[in-house]
Design an enzyme around this catalytic site. Structure first.
Site, PDB file in Angstrom:
ATOM      1  N   ASP A 193       3.103  -4.699  -1.459  1.00  5.54           N
ATOM      2  CA  ASP A 193       4.065  -3.529  -1.340  1.00  5.54           C
ATOM      3  C   ASP A 193       5.408  -4.314  -0.315  1.00  5.54           C
ATOM      4  OD1 ASP A 193       2.695  -1.933  -2.518  1.00  5.54           O
ATOM      5  OD2 ASP A 193       2.021  -0.742  -0.855  1.00  5.54           O
ATOM      6  N   GLU A 211      -8.771  -4.324  -0.509  1.00  4.65           N
ATOM      7  CA  GLU A 211      -8.594  -5.261   0.732  1.00  4.65           C
ATOM      8  C   GLU A 211     -10.199  -4.944   1.446  1.00  4.65           C
ATOM      9  OE1 GLU A 211      -6.187  -3.292  -0.040  1.00  4.65           O
ATOM     10  OE2 GLU A 211      -5.121  -5.192  -0.895  1.00  4.65           O
ATOM     11  N   ASP A 262      -6.128  -2.452  -7.467  1.00  2.00           N
ATOM     12  CA  ASP A 262      -5.448  -2.175  -6.299  1.00  2.00           C
ATOM     13  C   ASP A 262      -6.230  -1.817  -5.216  1.00  2.00           C
ATOM     14  OD1 ASP A 262      -3.169  -1.932  -4.770  1.00  2.00           O
ATOM     15  OD2 ASP A 262      -2.677   0.218  -5.522  1.00  2.00           O
TER      16      ASP A 262
HETATM   17  O1  MIG Z   1       0.492   2.690  -1.872  1.00  2.00           O
HETATM   18  O2  MIG Z   1      -0.973   3.293  -6.658  1.00  2.00           O
HETATM   19  O3  MIG Z   1       0.543  -1.730  -3.872  1.00  2.00           O
HETATM   20  O4  MIG Z   1       1.969  -1.285  -6.243  1.00  2.00           O
HETATM   21  O5  MIG Z   1       2.092   1.492  -6.831  1.00  2.00           O
HETATM   22  C1  MIG Z   1      -0.260   3.318  -2.641  1.00  2.00           C
HETATM   23  C2  MIG Z   1       0.255   3.283  -5.925  1.00  2.00           C
HETATM   24  C3  MIG Z   1      -1.241   2.687  -3.511  1.00  2.00           C
HETATM   25  C4  MIG Z   1      -0.419   0.373  -3.719  1.00  2.00           C
HETATM   26  C5  MIG Z   1       0.088  -0.777  -4.578  1.00  2.00           C
HETATM   27  C6  MIG Z   1       1.400  -0.015  -5.266  1.00  2.00           C
HETATM   28  C7  MIG Z   1       0.983   1.196  -6.177  1.00  2.00           C
HETATM   29  C8  MIG Z   1       0.565   2.106  -5.280  1.00  2.00           C
HETATM   30  N1  MIG Z   1      -0.502   1.719  -4.524  1.00  2.00           N
END
Ligand code: MIG
Length: 767
Positions: free
Chosen positions: A474, A403, A400
Site C-alpha cells: 500500500d 504477513e 494478500d
Molecule cells: O488494505 O483487499 O495491499 O492492494 O486492495 C486492505 C483490499 C486489504 C490491501 C492490499 C490492497 C488491497 C486491499 N488490501
C-alpha cells in the site's frame, strides 16, 4: 552429504564452514533451531578446490573467489583473492554513538504527543554479526525496504507487517523480510545472506560509523558469504542459492488494471473492460479485489453480485479479451457453515492456541483463522483449493494480508505453528508465512493447470521468487512514493525478485493527472505493470481525467507492448544469469561512484537507461549517462557517457536512452498479448554494429524446460544484418524478420533449415 561435500566442510572454532562453491560459503553454528532452510530448495553444490592453511592463530580457507581468515576468537574475515577486504569482523563491541539515551518516562512523554522514537534493536541479541565499516562502502539489497538505494546510514528490521500509514524513509520494516545485503566498496563486492526467518535487524552505520551489523532475536547462526569478481556475479550467486524466478506466462508482462471496488458487481467489472476497449488501452488482466467473494470467504463467489454466476462472467470477460486475477486473503472466515473453515478446523489446519483450538483474530470476514502454511499437508490442501479458481478460468491468484495482517492486534508470538514436522512458536515462522502461502498457491496452480502459475504476494521471505511475483503493497498517491518506486524495485531485483512492481498511480489517497502520467511513464519497464487504487480514493483509470492524460497514458501502455519481447528475453536470461530485469545503474557499472546512490534512474537489462521525471512540475531534468555511448530513444541523438546532460521532459516525455549498438526486439502493439505464436518479429538496432540473442517459446507452459524454445541470433556488422536460428526447439518460428538499422529496414524470410534469407532492402525508415 557426499564424500567430496564432506571434504568441503570444515569445523573451525565451533563453527561449521561449508564451501558450497568457489563463491558461496556457509557459516553455521547450531543453536538448537530448525536447520531446514525455507529459502533454499537445494544447495548449489560445486566441487571446489579449497586451500587450507592452518597458522598458529589464523586458519585460512581459500577458493578461487573468496578467502576466509578465521581466528581463535571466532572472527570470520572475508577477503577477495587479491587481498581486498570484503567483510572483516569488527573487533570492538557495539557502542551506540549519538543515539539519545532516553529513560522510559521521557520516552512515554514524547510518545504521548504522537512522536515515535523509532526502532531500537536490543543491545544484547542472541545473534550478532558485526563488521567493520569503511567510509566508502555502499549497501544494497534487503528486499522491499523504504528509502534510498544505498542503505548506508540507515537501520531496518526484518519482521513482516501490514503498514498502511504513509510509508516514510524512517519506517524500519514493511511486508517482506529478505535478509540479504550486498556491499560494494571501491568496486569490490560481497554479499551476506542471513538465512534466519526470526525477527532480525540490520544497521549500516546508523548506530556507529565504525561498524555495520546484523542481529537476530533467535535462530541458528547461519549465513552465506557470497563472492564474485563483480556485483553481478555476487547477485548471481545469491539467486543460485535461493532460486530463480521461473519464466512467467508472456501475457503477465502486459498492462493490468485493478482497483479495490471493481469486483463489487459484474456490471462494474464489465464497465472497466469496456472502458479499456473503448479507449484502446492495451490490457491483459483485470484484477478482482475482495468484493467478488461471498462475505470475504476465500474460494467462494458472491452470486448476488454476479447473477449469472462466475463461470459465465469469466467466459464473457474472456470473450472481450480480458483475463482475470482474483485476490485471496490469508484469513479464513470462522463460520461453521463454510466448508473451507470446517475442513480446516476438523483437520487442525489452522494456527493454534496452546489448548489446540484455532486462534481467532479479525480480518475482512470478521472472525477469522489462519491456515498453518508451515505444514506441508496444509499447503497441499490450500493448493487444491486453487482449483475453485482455475476451474472457472481465473488466470492468477493475488495473495494478500499474508504477513499475516490482523485487525485485532498482531498474532501472539507464541501461538502454535507447524514448521514442516515440528511445532514452533509463531514468531519463528512469522516471516515465512507469506512465503509458504505463495508456495502452496504456486504448486496448486501448477498441478491444476500445467501452466506457469501467476501468483502475486504481498508478504515474502528470501526465496519466495521461486513461487511468486511481488508488489510493494500500500503505497500512496504522493510524489515521494513515485520517487521510491525506483530504488525499492531495484533493491527487490537485487534481492532475488526480478518480477515486481508498485501500484501505478498510488494505492491510497487521491492521485492527480500529472502524478498518474509520470507514474505510468516511470514504471514503463517495471515487470509487473499494474494500476491499482484504494476503495474510496479518486478513480485512476486512464480515462478518469482529461484527454491529455488519456492520450499520454495510452501512448505509454502501447509502448510497453513494444518492449514486451525485450522484457521476456530478460526473464529468459534470468534463468541462467540470475540477474534482475529492472536494475540499478550500479549493477551494470559497479566501479562508477556516480551510480552508487543514483535514485532517479534505472536500467533494464544492459541496454536501456531510464531517467523518469519523478518530481512534480519538472519539465527538464539532469540525466547521468554512465560510461559508453548512448542514443536518445526519441530522436536518435547520440551522447558520450560519463557526463550529465540536461534533457527536455515535457509531460509526455519519458527520458529514455539506449546503449549504442544495442539490438532490441520490437514487439507489436496489440490490445492483448497474442495467444498464437508470432509469425513476424522486428528488431531495432541503435547503431551499425551489434548483436543479440532473442528468445521465443509458447509463453504458457513448461515445455521450454524440455527444449521447446527458439533462440535467434541477430547480428549487424557495418550496417549489414544477418539472422540465424541458433536453437530451434519450438516448431512455429518466425516466418519473417525485419531488422531496422538507423539507415533502413532489412527484411528476412525463413528458408527452412534454421536459415533466414534477405528479401529485399528498403531505404526508407518505417514505423
Ligand atoms: O488494505 O483487499 O495491499 O492492494 O486492495 C486492505 C483490499 C486489504 C490491501 C492490499 C490492497 C488491497 C486491499 N488490501
Amino acid at each position: 552429504m557426499l564424500d567430496w561435500q564432506q571434504q568441503q566442510t570444515f569445523s573451525i572454532n565451533g563453527m561449521t564452514i561449508t564451501v558450497i562453491s568457489p563463491g558461496i560459503i556457509r557459516v553455521f553454528q547450531d543453536r538448537g533451531y530448525s536447520v531446514r532452510s525455507k529459502a533454499i530448495a537445494a544447495l548449489p553444490w560445486e566441487k571446489t578446490v579449497v586451500n587450507v592453511t592452518r597458522g598458529k592463530e589464523v586458519t585460512e580457507l581459500r577458493t578461487d573467489t573468496l578467502v576466509l581468515k578465521l581466528d581463535e576468537e571466532g572472527h570470520v574475515d572475508v577477503y577477495d583473492v587479491a587481498g581486498n577486504p570484503l567483510a572483516v569482523d569488527y573487533r570492538g563491541k557495539r557502542a551506540p554513538q549519538g543515539l539519545d539515551k532516553v529513560d522510559q518516562e521521557h520516552r512515554k512523554l514524547v510518545a504521548g504527543e504522537g512522536h515515535s522514537l523509532g526502532a531500537q534493536a536490543p543491545q544484547e541479541a542472541a545473534i550478532t554479526v558485526i563488521k567493520q565499516l569503511t567510509p566508502t562502502a555502499h549497501f544494497y539489497g534487503l528486499g522491499d525496504k523504504t528509502g534510498y538505494l544505498d542503505k548506508r546510514g540507515y537501520a531496518y528490521d526484518n519482521w513482516n507487517v501490514d503498514f498502511s500509514a504513509p510509508q516514510l524513509e524512517i519506517q524500519p520494516n514493511l511486508y517482506k523480510s529478505i535478509p540479504v545485503m550486498f556491499s560494494l566498496d571501491h568496486g569490490h563486492p560481497v554479499g551476506l545472506f542471513f538465512d534466519n526467518p526470526s525477527r532480525s535487524h540490520f544497521d549500516f552505520g546508523r548506530e556507529n560509523p565504525a561498524y555495520y551489523y546484523y542481529s537476530a532475536d533467535e535462530g541458528n547462526l547461519d549465513y552465506y558469504i557470497l563472492g564474485g569478481a563483480t556485483l553481478k556475479e555476487v547477485v548471481a550467486n545469491y539467486t543460485r542459492l535461493t532460486g530463480y524466478t521461473p519464466l512467467p506466462q508472456k501475457w503477465t508482462l502486459g498492462y493490468q488494471q485493478s482497483r479495490w471496488g471493481y469486483s463489487r458487481s459484474a456490471t462494474e467489472m464489465m464497465a472497466v473492460a469496456d472502458g479499456l476497449t473503448k479507449h484502446k488501452i492495451p490490457c491483459d488482466a483485470i484484477h478482482l479485489d475482495i468484493d467478488y467473494m461471498d462475505g470475504y470467504r476465500d474460494f467462494t463467489w458472491d452470486q448476488e453480485k454476479y447473477p449469472e454466476g462466475p463461470r459465465k462472467f469469466v467466459a464473457a470477460m474472456k470473450r472481450k479479451g480480458y483475463r482475470l486475477v482474483t485476490i485471496i486473503d490469508a484469513g479464513v472466515k470462522k463460520d461453521e457453515q463454510y466448508s473451507v473453515y470446517k475442513e480446516g478446523e476438523e483437520h487442525h489446519y489452522f494456527i493454534r492456541n496452546h489448548d489446540g483450538s484455532p486462534y481467532v483474530n479479525t480480518v475482512w470476514p470478521g472472525d477469522a483463522v489462519f491456515p498453518d502454511f508451515g505444514n506441508p499437508v496444509v499447503r497441499q490442501w490450500w493448493g487444491r483449493k486453487q482449483r475453485f479458481l482455475t476451474d472457472l478460468g481465473i488466470a492468477g491468484t493475488w495473495n494478500d494480508m499474508n504477513e499475516p495482517a490482523s485487525f485485532n492486534g498482531p498474532l501472539p508470538l507464541d501461538l502454535e505453528c507447524t514448521d514442516e514436522d515440528t511445532t514452533v512458536p509463531q514468531r519463528q515462522v512469522h516471516n515465512v508465512y507469506g512465503h509458504n502461502m505463495s508456495r502452496a498457491t504456486y504448486e496448486g496452480i501448477k498441478d491444476a493447470t500445467g501452466l506457469r502459475p501467476f501468483v502475486i504476494t504481498r508478504a515474502a521471505y528470501a526465496g519466495t521468487q521461486k513461487y511468486s511475483t511481488v508488489w510493494t503493497g500500500d503505497n500512496r498517491s504522493i510524489w515521494p512514493h513515485l520517487q521510491w518506486a525506483i530504488p525499492q524495485l531495484c533493491n527487490l531485483g537485487l534481492s532475488g525478485f526480478p518480477f515486481c512492481g508498485t501500484d501505478i498511480g498510488g494505492f491510497a489517497s487521491d492521485t492527480t493527472p500529472e502524478l498518474l502520467v509520470r507514474w505510468i511513464e516511470a514504471a514503463l519497464f517495471s515487470p509487473l505493470y499494474r494500476n491499482h487504487s484504494e476503495l474510496g480514493t479518486r478513480h485512476q483509470e486512464p480515462w478518469a481525467f482529461d484527454d491529455q492524460t488519456l492520450r499520454i497514458y495510452r501512448q505509454y501502455v502501447r509502448l510497453r507492448y513494444r518492449f514486451i519481447p525485450y522484457l521476456y528475453d530478460l526473464f529468459a536470461q534470468h534463468q541462467k544469469t540470475g540477474l534482475p530485469v529492472m536494475r540499478p545503474v550500479i549493477l551494470n557499472y559497479p566501479d562508477d561512484e556516480r551510480a552508487a546512490n543514483l535514485n532517479d534512474e534505472y536500467m533494464v537489462g544492459d541496454d536501456l537507461l531510464v531517467a523518469p521525471v519523478v518530481v512534480k512540475a519538472q519539465r527538464r531534468r539532469l540525466v547521468y549517462l554512465p560510461a559508453g555511448e548512448w542514443v536518445d530513444f526519441w530522436n536518435n541523438r547520440e551522447y558520450a557517457g560519463n557526463q550529465d546532460i540536461v534533457v527536455d521532459a515535457p509531460l509526455e516525455r519519458l527520458p529514455l536512452f539506449v546503449r549504442k549498438n544495442a539490438v532490441i526486439p520490437w514487439g507489436r502493439v496489440t490490445m492483448h498479448v497474442a495467444a498464437t505464436p508470432d509469425k513476424q518479429m522486428r528488431f531495432r538496432v541503435f547503431g551499425n554494429n551489434g548483436t543479440t540473442v532473442h528468445y521465443q517459446d509458447n509463453g504458457r507452459d513448461f515445455k521450454y524446460q524440455k527444449g521447446e524454445y527458439n533462440l535467434y541470433q541477430v547480428t549487424v556488422t557495418a550496417g549489414q544484418a544477418t539472422v540465424k536460428l541458433k536453437h530451434h526447439g519450438y516448431a512455429p518460428c518466425y516466418q519473417e524478420v525485419a531488422v531496422e538499422t538507423m539507415m533502413g529496414v532489412q527484411r528476412f524470410r525463413y528458408a527452412g533449415q534454421e536459415q533466414y534469407v534477405a528479401v529485399k532492402e528498403e531505404v526508407e525508415n518505417e514505423e
